[in-house]
Design a protein around this motif. Sequence first.
Motif, PDB file in Angstrom:
ATOM      1  N   CYS A 112       1.226  -3.280   4.122  1.00 44.28           N
ATOM      2  CA  CYS A 112       0.152  -4.228   3.802  1.00 44.28           C
ATOM      3  C   CYS A 112       0.186  -4.567   2.309  1.00 44.28           C
ATOM      4  O   CYS A 112       0.408  -3.682   1.484  1.00 44.28           O
ATOM      5  CB  CYS A 112      -1.216  -3.613   4.106  1.00 44.28           C
ATOM      6  N   CYS A 161       1.999   1.986   4.021  1.00 44.85           N
ATOM      7  CA  CYS A 161       2.289   0.910   4.981  1.00 44.85           C
ATOM      8  C   CYS A 161       2.704  -0.325   4.183  1.00 44.85           C
ATOM      9  O   CYS A 161       2.680  -0.318   2.961  1.00 44.85           O
ATOM     10  CB  CYS A 161       1.072   0.604   5.858  1.00 44.85           C
ATOM     11  N   CYS A 206      -2.970   1.636   8.093  1.00 39.17           N
ATOM     12  CA  CYS A 206      -4.070   1.900   7.151  1.00 39.17           C
ATOM     13  C   CYS A 206      -5.431   1.817   7.842  1.00 39.17           C
ATOM     14  O   CYS A 206      -6.445   2.204   7.261  1.00 39.17           O
ATOM     15  CB  CYS A 206      -3.981   1.004   5.917  1.00 39.17           C
ATOM     16  N   LYS A 226       0.817  -1.214   0.000  1.00 44.37           N
ATOM     17  CA  LYS A 226       0.000   0.000   0.000  1.00 44.37           C
ATOM     18  C   LYS A 226       0.859   1.276   0.000  1.00 44.37           C
ATOM     19  O   LYS A 226       2.072   1.222   0.062  1.00 44.37           O
ATOM     20  CB  LYS A 226      -0.932  -0.033   1.217  1.00 44.37           C
ATOM     21  N   VAL A 239      -4.901  -5.452   6.400  1.00 43.77           N
ATOM     22  CA  VAL A 239      -5.050  -4.218   7.189  1.00 43.77           C
ATOM     23  C   VAL A 239      -4.042  -4.216   8.332  1.00 43.77           C
ATOM     24  O   VAL A 239      -3.762  -5.266   8.911  1.00 43.77           O
ATOM     25  CB  VAL A 239      -6.474  -4.123   7.815  1.00 43.77           C
ATOM     26  N   CYS A 240      -3.483  -3.049   8.618  1.00 48.47           N
ATOM     27  CA  CYS A 240      -2.569  -2.921   9.756  1.00 48.47           C
ATOM     28  C   CYS A 240      -2.940  -1.627  10.503  1.00 48.47           C
ATOM     29  O   CYS A 240      -3.802  -0.874  10.043  1.00 48.47           O
ATOM     30  CB  CYS A 240      -1.122  -2.890   9.277  1.00 48.47           C
TER      31      CYS A 240
HETATM   32 ZN   LIG Z   1      -1.611  -1.319   6.300  1.00 45.32          ZN
END
Ligand SMILES: [Zn+2]
Length: 486
Positions: A29, A27, A47, A24, A43-44
Amino acid sequence: MTNVNTYEPVIGLEVHAELLTRSKMFCACPVVDSTRAQPNTAVCPICAGMPGTLPVVNRQAVAYAIKVGLALGCRINPTSIFERKNYFYPDLPKGYQISQYQHPLAESGSLQILTCAGARRVRINRVHMEEDAGKLVHLQDDGGAAYSLVDLNRAGLPLLEIVTEPDLHSLEEMKAYAAELRAVLRVLGVNSGDMEKGVIRFEANISIRPAGSAVLGKRVEIKNLNSFRTMERAVAHEIERQTHLLQTGGIVEQETRSFDEATGETRVMRSKEDAHDYRYFPEPDLPPLVVGEDWVAEVRETLPELPSARIMRLVEQYGLDLPQAQQLAESYPVADFFEQTCSMTAMPGRTLANWITDSYFAWMNERGRLFAEGRTTPQMLAGLMDAVRTGRVNRATAQSVLFRMLDSGVDAEELIRSQGLEQVSDHDEIVAVIRAVIGEHTTEYERYRVGKVELAHWFFGQVMKRTGGKANPAMVRELLQQELEK
Ligand SMILES: [Zn+2]
């Protein structure tokens, strides 16, 4: 009442294109296909907008954005600034989107489009980088009550926003621009062009004005146009709506509208927001984005020839007509295959192009296969073309040889020799077949002699059939005429 023809639409397009990076925008991800992946699996905390997290810019995304900027002839700004665009929506957990506003990455470019009126350039105002929002899925429970779920897989995906000047003046120009831009993004390898997956989305700004006027009317923005077809329908409806308003003494309001697929009409979403409504300010967690000349030069090296330039070159260099060139350049591997084959045979480009767009494509249709699945190299096709050109095989035979070649990967020469497919151009041999055919069909021959001249075609077919389709058709036609007239 004013005539409808005296109004001219003025259209500007904003195109949002997802970039084909592995991770992304800010980040680590992974970028997943949001139409297929399980919701919320990529997802982290970054984000998902958790407090205290810090974004880090994806270098590959910047490189892709530079590439697009260069391909569109833009100036790449040595320093650009990420800013926060503040607004609330349930798919935007941070409450703001990181975007670029006053200092975008690239500015002042253009893209050439081809319409039936010829080629012209559409000016590009800017290309800037931003992150995508998540996605809302609207559902109903058993009792029929509506509820929505949030999927953040898409949140934080790198997006490019490419904005034109209000330079488009018809639906045809708008479609040509959108299609050309999509082709450019695909050729650059920065976007799959897969519209069904929503990787390219449009917003259109539309106003109308008396034809010839230089003043811009009040513009209406239509959001969330996810396919060429939807965009075309929405904009066509909006032009009609505004024209009708002006003709009947109404006033076009500056506002944002959405398009209803079911009714085919646009309707008001909100009165148009201005930039200050978003309270843009520089993203405090990111330094200015500095792009050195070296980096720009490095990316410039990787730029391929753009579709419109390639189409024009195919026309000039190989004498193709425009639709032929467009058909070949629609897929670069096909155009590459054509050019390589052309360099190995003396067959004229126009004829070779027909062999590819007619016969090769017919094979793909018939077998349900992709171009790349044909087991033929340019060298092999060139060999077959030479056999046609020198009269060793006739067209019809060559067509079946091509199919066998594509199926098997066996050389044309070998197929022709092993299966005895060489064209029969021997005078005596052909005359012998003609005489045999006439001898066996005396009734038809008599009818021909008393004036049913169209039977000549039938005799021609019989002779070709007798030679297994291998006879030289021009010779058969000529010799048959002579024998029938004897
Ligand atoms: Zn992320």
